[in-house]
Every structure is written in C-alpha cells, then in structure tokens.
Design a protein around this motif. Structure first.
Motif, short mmCIF file in Angstrom:
data_model
loop_
_atom_site.label_atom_id
_atom_site.label_comp_id
_atom_site.label_asym_id
_atom_site.label_seq_id
_atom_site.Cartn_x
_atom_site.Cartn_y
_atom_site.Cartn_z
N LYS A 215 0.84 -1.19 0.00
CA LYS A 215 0.00 0.00 0.00
C LYS A 215 0.87 1.25 0.00
O LYS A 215 1.97 1.25 0.55
CB LYS A 215 -0.94 -0.01 1.19
N THR A 216 0.37 2.30 -0.61
CA THR A 216 1.16 3.52 -0.79
C THR A 216 1.66 4.07 0.55
O THR A 216 2.81 4.50 0.66
CB THR A 216 0.33 4.59 -1.51
N ARG A 217 0.82 4.05 1.56
CA ARG A 217 1.25 4.60 2.86
C ARG A 217 2.40 3.78 3.44
O ARG A 217 3.28 4.32 4.12
CB ARG A 217 0.08 4.67 3.83
N GLU A 218 2.42 2.46 3.20
CA GLU A 218 3.51 1.63 3.68
C GLU A 218 4.80 1.94 2.91
O GLU A 218 5.89 1.99 3.50
CB GLU A 218 3.15 0.15 3.52
N ALA A 219 4.66 2.14 1.60
CA ALA A 219 5.83 2.44 0.78
C ALA A 219 6.43 3.79 1.15
O ALA A 219 7.65 3.97 1.13
CB ALA A 219 5.45 2.41 -0.70
N ARG A 220 5.57 4.77 1.49
CA ARG A 220 6.08 6.08 1.88
C ARG A 220 6.71 6.02 3.28
O ARG A 220 7.68 6.73 3.56
CB ARG A 220 4.97 7.12 1.82
N ALA A 221 6.16 5.18 4.14
CA ALA A 221 6.72 5.06 5.48
C ALA A 221 8.11 4.45 5.46
O ALA A 221 8.90 4.65 6.39
CB ALA A 221 5.80 4.21 6.36
N ALA A 222 8.45 3.72 4.40
CA ALA A 222 9.76 3.09 4.30
C ALA A 222 10.86 4.05 3.89
O ALA A 222 12.05 3.71 3.97
CB ALA A 222 9.69 1.94 3.29
N LEU A 223 10.49 5.26 3.48
CA LEU A 223 11.48 6.22 3.00
C LEU A 223 12.08 7.00 4.15
O LEU A 223 11.39 7.32 5.13
CB LEU A 223 10.83 7.18 2.00
#
Length: 325
Positions: free
Chosen positions: A180-188
């Motif tokens: 999910k996009t929010r998970e991918a952004r949290a990884a940055l």
C-alpha cells in the motif's frame, strides 16, 4: 445487462519511472471501466464490481469513485445526484499501477458529467490532484501518455512528453503481494544525503531530456535513482535483485519499480519475451507467483461516453465563476 447512462474509462499508470519521484507518470494500455446505470436521489449510491477488488469495491462506503465524486461535488458547489455504479476492474489493486488514481479521475469526471457542469480541464485536474495528494498518477491517467507534473500544494504545472515509438513496449510484472502507498512512503527516510539527491536530480533531468528528444538508449541511466527505490525494493520478495537482472538483457532500455511497487516495469525494444520471463522467474525464485502484461506506454487518457443527456445542474456562484475559467 442494462445499457449504462454514462461511462468513464481510465488507464493504468506507472509513476516515478525511477528518478522521477512524484513527478513523472506514464499511462498504460490497461483500462478500468466505470458505468453509471441509474440516477438515484442525492446521497444514495449502489455499487457492484466485477474483477479486481470486487468484494471490497461493492461497498459504496469504501468505493473511492464514490468518495471522490462527493468531494468534487462539494468543491464544485453542487448537490450531486446519487447513482448506481458498475465497475469493471482490470487494473490490479495495491500493485503500483495507479488503480486509486483511476478511481479519483472517474469520480471527478462523474461529478461534472452527472451534474451538467462544464469546467476547465485545469480545474478538473487540480481537483483530482488535491484528492489523490500528488500528481504523478492522476495527471497521465486524465491526460494520457507520459506527463511531467509539478505541484506545490496549490499550483499545478504539467507537460506531456512525445509518444514512445511503436516498437518500444512496456513489460509490467505484477507479483501476488500487495504494497500500500502509505507503507511504501513510510519506508522512506526523512533525510537523504546531498550526493544521492544530486545523483537522482541528474538522472531525472536526463530521463526527461532523453524522452523529449527520442534518445532512448539513455533511458537506463535516466531511470536509475537513490531516493526511493533502494528502500522500496526491500518491501517485496526479489525486489533487491530483480532490476539488476533485467537491465542486463539485450533490448531492455530501462527498468524501475512501478509507482510504490511491488510491480516492476521495463521498457523494451523488440521482443519482450526474455524480459517477461526474467521478471516473473525472479519472483518465482523468491516464492511469489506473478503475472505479466505487455502494454503500450502511450495509453489514452480518461474517456467519457454518454448514452443519455443530462440536464444542467443549478450551481452556486463558485461553480459559475469556475466554469468561466
């Protein structure tokens, strides 16, 4: 099956393309179709979905098309009519192929069409970006083709780049895992080193310049980056090796994580079979099933088709002034 009153077709998109984080996006020749089959009283909705996410999207309260429609109606100053929605979903959900952007674009266009509005393209696109939160997917979804977007939170600028040549295909491998996009952004990371920023800035400039001038042999360099892919590659099985394997194949001009992942997109000149086999084979080695698509990277933008005329809605002063541009 009843004839729809109105339909909106939206394409899949591949955003970022490596170095173009939150700024570049490409429409692909894979489409969802949203059909309005009946007008209902204000605030009433029915939803049925066929294909991807059928159970989830059958609930109007969870359907992003409906939510985007309501937000757009409020922005445009109209008391929007309710409707019955039938969705034909081909674009995989939570795979980095812009399924949410397609729903947002459809919802905003339905707000215009069902309520008899005539708004400038810029106003519609700005509303889509505000709902989605960033322009890299919604801009190519609405406009078609490859689009460079710049959004500062209030003002939006876009440039559509020239079309890909006919012999340059897009291979997309879609693994059977979700990010999910929010998970991918949290990884940055919250901060990156100056050298990585300069590296990626140069690659993004090279990518857009090469695309604009047809120097396709420069795409491999242009699609490399250090801002997001090294972090997002760790979120799905095979992500840390798959791009290195594929970029070495003759005819592969560039490879990147599609959007926030986990799908991987490759631009291929000539026969795409070996690239597709390597992409899916790498996922299989890491215990993940996958499917692939061979697509045109010059996908058309959103298409509206009416089969029934709608009366012009009564509008507030805000809509009247918006309609005049």
């Amino acid at each position: 099956m009843s004839v729809p009153l109105l339909s909106v077709r939206t394409p899949a998109t591949s955003a970022n393309l490596g170095s173009g984080f939150d700024t570049l996006g490409m429409a692909l020749s894979l489409y969802n179709l949203f059909e309005v089959t009946e007008r209902l009283p204000e605030g009433e909705y029915r939803s049925e979905a066929i294909g991807e996410g059928a159970l989830e999207l059958a609930d109007p309260g969870r359907n992003l098309v409906v939510r985007s429609y309501e937000i757009a109606c409020r922005r445009f100053g109209v008391a929007g009519t309710g409707f019955a929605l039938r969705s034909h979903n081909v674009i995989p959900l939570y795979r980095g192929l812009g399924s949410s952007a397609g729903a947002v674009v459809a919802g905003v266009l339905l707000a215009q069409e069902l309520n008899g509005l005539t708004l400038p393209r810029e106003e519609l696109l700005r509303t889509m970006v505000e709902i989605e939160g960033h322009p890299d997917n919604v801009a190519p979804c609405y406009l078609g083709g490859m689009v460079v977007s710049c959004w500062d939170g209030s003002e939006l600028r876009t440039v559509r780049l020239p079309a890909l040549p006919e012999d340059l295909l897009v291979v997309v491998a879609v693994p059977d895992v979700q990010v999910k996009t929010r998970e991918a952004r949290a990884a940055l990371p919250e901060q990156v080193c100056f050298g990585d920023a300069v590296f990626t800035l140069g690659r993004a400039a090279l990518l857009t310049a090469a695309w604009a001038t047809g120097q396709w042999d420069l795409l491999a360099w242009g699609m490399d980056d250090r801002l997001h892919q090294p972090y997002r590659a760790k979120l799905f099985p095979g992500g840390e090796v798959i791009m290195d394997r594929v970029r070495e194949i003759p005819g592969c001009l560039g490879v990147a994580i599609s959007g926030s992942g986990p799908s991987v997109v490759a631009l291929v000149k000539g026969r795409p079979r070996r690239v597709a086999e390597t992409l899916c084979g790498t996922f299989s080695e890491h215990g993940v099933r996958s499917q692939f698509f061979v697509l045109d990277g010059n996908g058309s933008g959103a298409v509206v088709q009416r089969t029934f005329p709608f009366e012009k809605a009564s509008s507030s002063q805000g809509v009247a002034s918006g309609g005049k541009g």
